[in-house]
Motif scaffolding. Structure first.
Motif, PDB file in Angstrom:
ATOM      1  N   GLY A   1      36.655 -77.896  18.214  1.00 27.61           N
ATOM      2  CA  GLY A   1      37.391 -77.172  17.166  1.00 27.61           C
ATOM      3  C   GLY A   1      37.200 -77.746  15.778  1.00 27.61           C
ATOM      4  N   VAL A   2      36.003 -78.291  15.508  1.00 30.34           N
ATOM      5  CA  VAL A   2      35.788 -78.927  14.195  1.00 30.34           C
ATOM      6  C   VAL A   2      34.574 -78.352  13.455  1.00 30.34           C
ATOM      7  N   VAL A   3      34.190 -77.096  13.794  1.00 28.56           N
ATOM      8  CA  VAL A   3      32.970 -76.538  13.202  1.00 28.56           C
ATOM      9  C   VAL A   3      33.070 -76.464  11.674  1.00 28.56           C
ATOM     10  N   ARG A   4      34.191 -75.959  11.170  1.00 22.02           N
ATOM     11  CA  ARG A   4      34.339 -75.807   9.710  1.00 22.02           C
ATOM     12  C   ARG A   4      34.270 -77.164   9.001  1.00 22.02           C
ATOM     13  N   GLU A   5      35.045 -78.122   9.509  1.00 19.67           N
ATOM     14  CA  GLU A   5      35.085 -79.447   8.876  1.00 19.67           C
ATOM     15  C   GLU A   5      33.715 -80.119   8.963  1.00 19.67           C
ATOM     16  N   LEU A   6      33.080 -79.955  10.128  1.00 25.24           N
ATOM     17  CA  LEU A   6      31.757 -80.550  10.326  1.00 25.24           C
ATOM     18  C   LEU A   6      30.762 -79.958   9.328  1.00 25.24           C
ATOM     19  N   SER A   7      30.784 -78.625   9.175  1.00 20.31           N
ATOM     20  CA  SER A   7      29.841 -77.976   8.275  1.00 20.31           C
ATOM     21  C   SER A   7      30.048 -78.465   6.845  1.00 20.31           C
ATOM     22  N   ARG A   8      31.313 -78.570   6.441  1.00 21.11           N
ATOM     23  CA  ARG A   8      31.613 -78.977   5.061  1.00 21.11           C
ATOM     24  C   ARG A   8      31.147 -80.410   4.791  1.00 21.11           C
ATOM     25  N   ILE A   9      31.505 -81.331   5.692  1.00 19.16           N
ATOM     26  CA  ILE A   9      31.164 -82.746   5.459  1.00 19.16           C
ATOM     27  C   ILE A   9      29.652 -82.957   5.566  1.00 19.16           C
ATOM     28  N   ALA A  10      29.036 -82.314   6.586  1.00 24.71           N
ATOM     29  CA  ALA A  10      27.584 -82.484   6.760  1.00 24.71           C
ATOM     30  C   ALA A  10      26.836 -81.937   5.548  1.00 24.71           C
ATOM     31  N   LEU A  11      27.330 -80.834   5.000  1.00 27.30           N
ATOM     32  CA  LEU A  11      26.689 -80.246   3.817  1.00 27.30           C
ATOM     33  C   LEU A  11      26.810 -81.205   2.627  1.00 27.30           C
ATOM     34  N   LEU A  12      28.014 -81.722   2.405  1.00 26.50           N
ATOM     35  CA  LEU A  12      28.218 -82.651   1.291  1.00 26.50           C
ATOM     36  C   LEU A  12      27.364 -83.910   1.447  1.00 26.50           C
TER      37      LEU A  12
ATOM     38  N   ILE B   1      25.832 -87.046  13.239  1.00 19.40           N
ATOM     39  CA  ILE B   1      26.601 -88.212  12.758  1.00 19.40           C
ATOM     40  C   ILE B   1      28.040 -87.795  12.420  1.00 19.40           C
ATOM     41  N   VAL B   2      28.174 -86.642  11.732  1.00 21.92           N
ATOM     42  CA  VAL B   2      29.515 -86.191  11.341  1.00 21.92           C
ATOM     43  C   VAL B   2      30.335 -85.816  12.587  1.00 21.92           C
ATOM     44  N   LEU B   3      29.663 -85.214  13.582  1.00 23.87           N
ATOM     45  CA  LEU B   3      30.369 -84.854  14.816  1.00 23.87           C
ATOM     46  C   LEU B   3      30.913 -86.119  15.501  1.00 23.87           C
ATOM     47  N   PHE B   4      30.094 -87.150  15.518  1.00 26.77           N
ATOM     48  CA  PHE B   4      30.533 -88.433  16.083  1.00 26.77           C
ATOM     49  C   PHE B   4      31.757 -88.941  15.322  1.00 26.77           C
ATOM     50  N   TYR B   5      31.693 -88.886  13.993  1.00 21.27           N
ATOM     51  CA  TYR B   5      32.786 -89.372  13.143  1.00 21.27           C
ATOM     52  C   TYR B   5      34.065 -88.557  13.379  1.00 21.27           C
ATOM     53  N   LEU B   6      33.906 -87.219  13.533  1.00 24.85           N
ATOM     54  CA  LEU B   6      35.089 -86.361  13.682  1.00 24.85           C
ATOM     55  C   LEU B   6      35.680 -86.397  15.087  1.00 24.85           C
ATOM     56  N   SER B   7      34.851 -86.694  16.071  1.00 22.85           N
ATOM     57  CA  SER B   7      35.345 -86.588  17.449  1.00 22.85           C
ATOM     58  C   SER B   7      35.680 -87.938  18.079  1.00 22.85           C
ATOM     59  N   THR B   8      35.466 -89.032  17.355  1.00 23.52           N
ATOM     60  CA  THR B   8      35.719 -90.354  17.935  1.00 23.52           C
ATOM     61  C   THR B   8      36.757 -91.091  17.109  1.00 23.52           C
ATOM     62  N   ARG B   9      37.870 -91.492  17.741  1.00 24.99           N
ATOM     63  CA  ARG B   9      38.866 -92.298  17.032  1.00 24.99           C
ATOM     64  C   ARG B   9      38.297 -93.705  16.879  1.00 24.99           C
ATOM     65  N   PRO B  10      38.340 -94.261  15.638  1.00 23.42           N
ATOM     66  CA  PRO B  10      37.767 -95.591  15.415  1.00 23.42           C
ATOM     67  C   PRO B  10      38.336 -96.635  16.368  1.00 23.42           C
ATOM     68  N   GLY B  11      39.646 -96.569  16.608  1.00 27.78           N
ATOM     69  CA  GLY B  11      40.270 -97.549  17.499  1.00 27.78           C
ATOM     70  C   GLY B  11      39.689 -97.476  18.905  1.00 27.78           C
ATOM     71  N   ASP B  12      39.440 -96.236  19.387  1.00 24.57           N
ATOM     72  CA  ASP B  12      38.854 -96.055  20.721  1.00 24.57           C
ATOM     73  C   ASP B  12      37.469 -96.693  20.786  1.00 24.57           C
ATOM     74  N   LEU B  13      36.707 -96.498  19.685  1.00 29.60           N
ATOM     75  CA  LEU B  13      35.345 -97.043  19.639  1.00 29.60           C
ATOM     76  C   LEU B  13      35.382 -98.575  19.749  1.00 29.60           C
TER      77      LEU B  13
END
Lengths: 277, 240
Positions: free
Chosen positions: B35-46, B100-112
C-alpha cells in the motif's frame, strides 16, 4: 559513595578551566542539588562526575573521581555506565533512535548490559511504572512530546539500576506533574541507597528531594550546606538562583508582619508543601 | 535482500522490456501489496530526478553513435539512438531507486537492527546502518524547524526560485552545525547506556521470519547467478 576530590577541569581549547578545585562527597542515599547561574559549571560538574569528561568530551582534568573509595579513572566507559547513570536536559539527544517503541527504548540500556531477559522485562516494567509512562509503552519514541521523551529518557536511566545517578536539568522540559513524577522516582531511588547529584534550576524540586545543596559560581563552590539552609540563604539570589516558592512566601509573611500564630500555621502548610512525596 | 537483487539485476539487464518487467514485478507489485505505491513513486522520483535530467540531456544530445536526427538546435543535435539509450538508462534507474525506496518504506529501522544483530552482525555496525537511514528524516525535521524560525524573523524563502535559493543559504549552517553538535551529546548518552560494552547484547525479540520469506530469499539468491549466466550466454537478447 561518589566523591570528587580536588577537581579542576578545562575543556579542550578553552583558555581557562571551567571548574576549579571542586571537592564534593555524596554518601549512599544522599541527594545533592547543584545550583548556579548559566556558565557556573553545573553541566561540567555533571560530566566530570559521570566520567564523561574527559573520557568522551576531551579536555584535561586534575584531581580524582572516586566510586566507593576507588579511583574511577581506570574504568572503561561501559564499566562506569553500570555504576553511574547520567541524564541530560535535551531529550531529543538521549533517545537511541534505533528503537520502535518506548518499551524497547527503556529496555535499551539493560539490553546493552547483557542482562537475562526476565530481569530486563522486570526492570523495564518497573521503570515505566515509576515514571508514569507505562501507557506510552507501545508508542514510537520520536513521536512523543519533549516532556514525554524526557520521562522516557529518565525511565531508561532508572532501568539500568545505577548505584550513582547524575542528572543535568532532568525536568527542564517537564510540566509540574512530570516534575513530580521524577521527584518521587528519585526519592525512592535515594531511599534504596542510590547517591544522586542533580543540577537543576527548579529550586522547589530541590527543596523537596535534596539533603544538601551546592551553589556554584564561575566553576567554584560558592555555598554548600544543608538544603534548607542554603535554599534560604540571602546570597543565593546574588548567584543567579531563584529562591524556592516556600522561602519567598515565608519572607513575604515576615515582611507583612503576620502574627506569630498565623506564621506558625503558614510554616506548617509550607513544610507540607516541601516534604518529599 | 530483494532490494540488492533488484539493483544488481537492473545493472545486468539491458534493453527496455526487461527493466520494465523488473519494475512491474519486483517493485510495483510488492509496493501495491504494501500500500505504498504513491509514496514510493514520489520519493523515488525526487531521489532520481537530478540524475535522470543529466542522463536525458547527455544521451539525447551527445550520444556518440547517434545517426537518426530528431531535432537540431544550432550545433546541438538530438538523436533517436540517444533517446533510446536514455530511456534504457532511465528504466534501470527507476528500478534501482524504486527498490531502494521500497526497502526504506517497508522495513522498520529497529527491525533491521535487531535482525542484523540476531544474525551476528556487530550492534555498532547495525547501529551505524540504522543511524544513516534515520539521519535524513531527522535533518529534514530540523531544517523545517529552522526555516520556520528564520521566516518568523523576516527571512523571505518563498515565492520566486531565486528567493527560494536565497532562503536556503541561512539554513545550511544551522542544520549542519546543529547536527554535528547533537552527535556529541548523542554519543555521550549512548556511552552512558553501556552501548560500547563489548560482547553480545540481550535481544528481547526477533522480527517474524516465515518459511515463505526464507524460501523467497533463497530463490532471489539463486536468481542472481541464473541471470548472470543467461546474460553471458546471450539468451536475454530477446528482451531488448
Amino acid at each position: 559513595m561518589l566523591e570528587l576530590d580536588g577537581i579542576t577541569y578545562r575543556y579542550a581549547g578553552a583558555p581557562r578551566p571551567s571548574m576549579h578545585e571542586v571537592s564534593l562527597t555524596l554518601a549512599d542515599g544522599e541527594v545533592v542539588g547543584i545550583v548556579g547561574a548559566s556558565e557556573a559549571g553545573k553541566s561540567t560538574l555533571c560530566l566530570v562526575a559521570a566520567g564523561l569528561a574527559p573520557r568522551t568530551v576531551g579536555g584535561s582534568l586534575s584531581g580524582r573521581v572516586l566510586l566507593d573509595g576507588h579511583d574511577a579513572a581506570p574504568l572503561a566507559m561501559h564499566q562506569l555506565a553500570e555504576r553511574v547513570g547520567i541524564c541530560f536536559a535535551n531529550p531529543a539527544t538521549q533517545l537511541s533512535r534505533v528503537t520502535a517503541t518506548v518499551y524497547e527504548e527503556v529496555a535499551f540500556g539493560p539490553m546493552n548490559l547483557g542482562l537475562p531477559r526476565g530481569e530486563i522485562i522486570d526492570r523495564t516494567g518497573a521503570a515505566l511504572e515509576a515514571l508514569g509512562v507505562a501507557d506510552l509503552a507501545e508508542r514510537e519514541p520520536a513521536r512523543l512530546s519533549g516532556g514525554q521523551q524526557q520521562l522516557v529518557a529518565v525511565a531508561g536511566l532508572l532501568a539500568m539500576h545505577p548505584q550513582h545517578l547524575v542528572l543535568d536539568e532532568p525536568t527542564a522540559q517537564l510540566d509540574p506533574a512530570g516534575t513530580q513524577l521524577v521527584a518521587e522516582a528519585l526519592a525512592r531511588l535515594a531511599a534504596d541507597g542510590a547517591s544522586i547529584l542533580i543540577a537543576e534550576q527548579k529550586t522547589d524540586l530541590l527543596a523537596q528531594i535534596c539533603t544538601r545543596i551546592v551553589a556554584l559560581e564561575a566553576g567554584r563552590i560558592a555555598l554548600e550546606g544543608a538544603a534548607a539552609d542554603v535554599l534560604a540563604d540571602e546570597r543565593l539570589t546574588g548567584l543567579g538562583v531563584a529562591l524556592p516558592g516556600s522561602v519567598r512566601i515565608r519572607r513575604l509573611a515576615e515582611a507583612a508582619s503576620l502574627g506569630s500564630p498565623q506564621r506558625d500555621k503558614l510554616a506548617t502548610a509550607l513544610a507540607t508543601l516541601d516534604a518529599p512525596a | 535482500m530483494a532490494a540488492l537483487v533488484v539493483t544488481l539485476a537492473a545493472i545486468m539487464l539491458s534493453g527496455v522490456v526487461a527493466p520494465l518487467l523488473l519494475i512491474g514485478v519486483a517493485v510495483l507489485l510488492p509496493a501495491a501489496v504494501a500500500g505504498v505505491v504513491r509514496e514510493l513513486s514520489r520519493i523515488a522520483l525526487l531521489l532520481s530526478l537530478p540524475l535522470a535530467i543529466s542522463v536525458v540531456l547527455v544521451n539525447v544530445f551527445f550520444f556518440p553513435a547517434g545517426e537518426t536526427v530528431l531535432l537540431r538546435i544550432g550545433p546541438i543535435v538530438a538523436t533517436a539512438e540517444g533517446l533510446r539509450f536514455a530511456v534504457e538508462i532511465l528504466l534501470r534507474l527507476a528500478a534501482i531507486s524504486g527498490a531502494i525506496v521500497l526497502f526504506y518504506l517497508s522495513t522498520r529501522p529497529g527491525d533491521l537492527v535487531i535482525d542484523l544483530e540476531a544474525r551476528g552482525v556487530s550492534p555498532r555496525l547495525a547501529f551505524v546502518a540504522n543511524a544513516s537511514v534515520q539521519t535524513v528524516p531527522t535533518m529534514v525535521e530540523r531544517a523545517a524547524d529552522i526555516a520556520a524560525a528564520q521566516r518568523a524573523r523576516g527571512l523571505d524563502s518563498e515565492g520566486s526560485p531565486w528567493a527560494r535559493v536565497r532562503g536556503l543559504l541561512p539554513l545550511v549552517a544551522p542544520v549542519v552545525l546543529g547536527s554535528i553538535a547533537e552527535v556529541e551529546e548523542r554519543t555521550m548518552a549512548l556511552e552512558a547506556r553501556a552501548f560500547t560494552r563489548p560482547g553480545r547484547r540481550t535481544l528481547l525479540w526477533r522480527p517474524a521470519d516465515s518459511r515463505g520469506q526464507a524460501v523467497a530469499r533463497w530463490l532471489l539468491v539463486a536468481a542472481l547467478p541464473l541471470l548472470i549466466g543467461l546474460r553471458a550466454a546471450g539468451w536475454l537478447a530477446w528482451l531488448g
